[in-house]
Design a protein around this motif. Structure first.
Motif, short mmCIF file in Angstrom:
data_model
loop_
_atom_site.label_atom_id
_atom_site.label_comp_id
_atom_site.label_asym_id
_atom_site.label_seq_id
_atom_site.Cartn_x
_atom_site.Cartn_y
_atom_site.Cartn_z
N LEU A 1 2.50 20.37 5.59
CA LEU A 1 3.10 19.74 4.42
C LEU A 1 2.51 18.36 4.22
O LEU A 1 2.20 17.66 5.19
CB LEU A 1 4.62 19.66 4.53
CG LEU A 1 5.25 18.97 5.73
CD1 LEU A 1 6.43 18.12 5.29
CD2 LEU A 1 5.75 20.01 6.73
N ALA A 2 2.32 18.00 2.96
CA ALA A 2 1.80 16.68 2.61
C ALA A 2 2.98 15.77 2.27
O ALA A 2 3.96 16.21 1.67
CB ALA A 2 0.84 16.77 1.43
N LEU A 3 2.86 14.52 2.66
CA LEU A 3 3.87 13.52 2.33
C LEU A 3 3.19 12.36 1.64
O LEU A 3 2.09 11.94 2.02
CB LEU A 3 4.58 13.01 3.59
CG LEU A 3 5.33 14.04 4.42
CD1 LEU A 3 4.47 14.51 5.57
CD2 LEU A 3 6.64 13.47 4.95
N VAL A 4 3.85 11.83 0.61
CA VAL A 4 3.33 10.65 -0.09
C VAL A 4 4.45 9.62 -0.22
O VAL A 4 5.61 9.98 -0.40
CB VAL A 4 2.76 11.00 -1.48
CG1 VAL A 4 1.51 11.87 -1.34
CG2 VAL A 4 3.78 11.70 -2.35
N SER A 5 4.08 8.36 -0.11
CA SER A 5 5.08 7.28 -0.15
C SER A 5 5.44 6.88 -1.57
O SER A 5 6.14 5.89 -1.78
CB SER A 5 4.55 6.06 0.62
OG SER A 5 3.38 5.55 -0.01
N THR B 1 0.81 -1.21 0.00
CA THR B 1 0.00 0.00 0.00
C THR B 1 0.85 1.27 0.00
O THR B 1 2.00 1.27 0.45
CB THR B 1 -0.93 0.05 1.23
OG1 THR B 1 -0.13 -0.05 2.42
CG2 THR B 1 -1.93 -1.08 1.19
N HIS B 2 0.26 2.34 -0.52
CA HIS B 2 0.85 3.67 -0.45
C HIS B 2 0.21 4.44 0.70
O HIS B 2 -0.86 4.06 1.20
CB HIS B 2 0.62 4.43 -1.75
CG HIS B 2 1.52 4.01 -2.86
ND1 HIS B 2 2.88 4.17 -2.82
CD2 HIS B 2 1.25 3.40 -4.05
CE1 HIS B 2 3.42 3.72 -3.93
NE2 HIS B 2 2.46 3.23 -4.69
N ALA B 3 0.87 5.52 1.10
CA ALA B 3 0.34 6.36 2.16
C ALA B 3 0.42 7.82 1.76
O ALA B 3 1.30 8.22 0.99
CB ALA B 3 1.11 6.14 3.46
N ILE C 1 -2.96 10.28 8.63
CA ILE C 1 -2.38 9.46 7.56
C ILE C 1 -3.48 8.56 7.00
O ILE C 1 -4.36 8.10 7.73
CB ILE C 1 -1.19 8.62 8.07
CG1 ILE C 1 -0.49 7.90 6.91
CG2 ILE C 1 -1.62 7.65 9.16
CD1 ILE C 1 0.84 7.27 7.31
N ARG C 2 -3.44 8.36 5.69
CA ARG C 2 -4.37 7.45 5.02
C ARG C 2 -3.59 6.53 4.09
O ARG C 2 -2.58 6.94 3.49
CB ARG C 2 -5.42 8.24 4.22
CG ARG C 2 -6.43 8.97 5.08
CD ARG C 2 -7.35 7.99 5.80
NE ARG C 2 -8.37 8.62 6.62
CZ ARG C 2 -8.23 8.87 7.92
NH1 ARG C 2 -7.09 8.54 8.53
NH2 ARG C 2 -9.21 9.42 8.60
N GLU C 3 -4.06 5.29 3.96
CA GLU C 3 -3.37 4.30 3.11
C GLU C 3 -4.33 3.71 2.09
O GLU C 3 -5.54 3.62 2.31
CB GLU C 3 -2.79 3.18 3.97
CG GLU C 3 -1.63 3.60 4.84
CD GLU C 3 -1.01 2.42 5.57
OE1 GLU C 3 -0.11 1.75 5.01
OE2 GLU C 3 -1.44 2.15 6.71
#
Length: 282
Positions: free
Chosen positions: A217-221, A172-174, A187-189
């Motif tokens: 700030l937004a972070l994405v995996s 999964t991504h987050a 956080i959401r996945e």
């Protein structure tokens, strides 16, 4: 002798499926039966005022966040108040989410309409013309707060720690929102990177928290694609930190929209692709 009968049908819970699999150990090539957790991926159909609009493939968690976030980042609704009701229906074939939206938004629905066979990869598949790719978004307003590199590193460390589904499945991504100190607030996945970001933005909308996003700030995996930058800017978040690389279109759009774009995010180092003047040493 091991056969396909050793692999059981899944038992599902909270976005996970438990399979009995066969593992091959090297170099001995020994075979072992064992349970394994796999991330769920199901078709999720979105309907607006009874009109079928898109089918996504995603993880069946935080579905109202997904529906609200998708509606907003696609420009179908202007605010959360344009959504009157969200109904989630489960069936053997997948999930149907029916949104009741303001009549004034129906024109936007027609303009942005997609006929998607949704994918976990490209988020733009199915658009009817090239003009539909880029939304007419205003540049993010200044002044912005400065971003401390230490806060970016701290947020990236927490991102890895808080990806519960990824730790169990590796699939999964987050997407997460962190404050100026680098503390992750939510956080959401999802198996789809676009879905994870839509879920995050949908959560902010549903809790009337978009105003705080302007100081976050937004972070994405995942990598930072054009659409990930566009969704982040649409939510008014001035910084996007991606674990992987950006694309040329993403970098160009980030410059145009006054968004600080960081790629190859690691605790020890990261690359800045737009507006590096917003970094500070404190």
């Amino acid at each position: 002798m091991l056969t396909d009968e050793c692999i059981s049908l899944p038992q599902t819970e909270e976005g996970l499926a438990t399979f009995h699999i066969v593992r091959c150990e090297t170099p001995s090539l020994a075979l072992h039966e064992m349970p394994d957790l796999i991330a769920q991926e199901v078709p999720i159909a979105l309907q607006f005022n009874g009109i079928s609009h898109a089918v996504l493939l995603g993880t069946p968690l935080d579905l109202e966040d997904l529906a609200v976030g998708f509606s907003y980042t696609e420009g179908i609704v202007r605010t959360h108040s344009d959504i009157y009701d969200v109904q989630v229906q489960h069936s053997p074939d997948g999930i149907v989410i029916d949104l009741d939206i303001a009549s004034a938004c129906l024109q936007q629905l027609k303009l942005r309409r997609r006929q998607l066979a949704g994918r976990t990869g490209c988020g733009l598949c199915g658009l009817e013309s090239l003009q539909d790719v880029k939304r007419a978004l205003p540049a993010l307003p200044e002044p912005f707060y400065n971003v401390a590199p230490a806060a970016v590193a701290k947020a990236l460390h927490q991102l890895r720690q808080q990806q519960v589904l990824h730790q169990k499945t590796g699939a999964t991504h987050a997407a997460a929102l962190a404050n100026q100190a680098g503390e992750i607030q939510v956080i959401r996945e999802d198996v789809g990177r676009h879905n994870a970001l839509d879920k995050l933005i949908g959560h902010l909308l549903r809790h009337d928290a978009l105003a705080t996003a302007a100081q976050s700030l937004a972070l994405v995996s995942s990598r930072a694609s054009f659409e990930m930058v566009q969704k982040t800017a649409a939510a008014g978040i001035p910084t996007l930190v991606a674990v992987s690389a950006p694309t040329t279109l993403a970098t160009q759009l980030a410059k145009e929209l006054n968004l600080l774009l960081i790629g190859f995010g690691r605790e020890q180092h990261f690359n800045v692709y737009s507006h590096p003047h917003r970094l500070t040493s404190f």
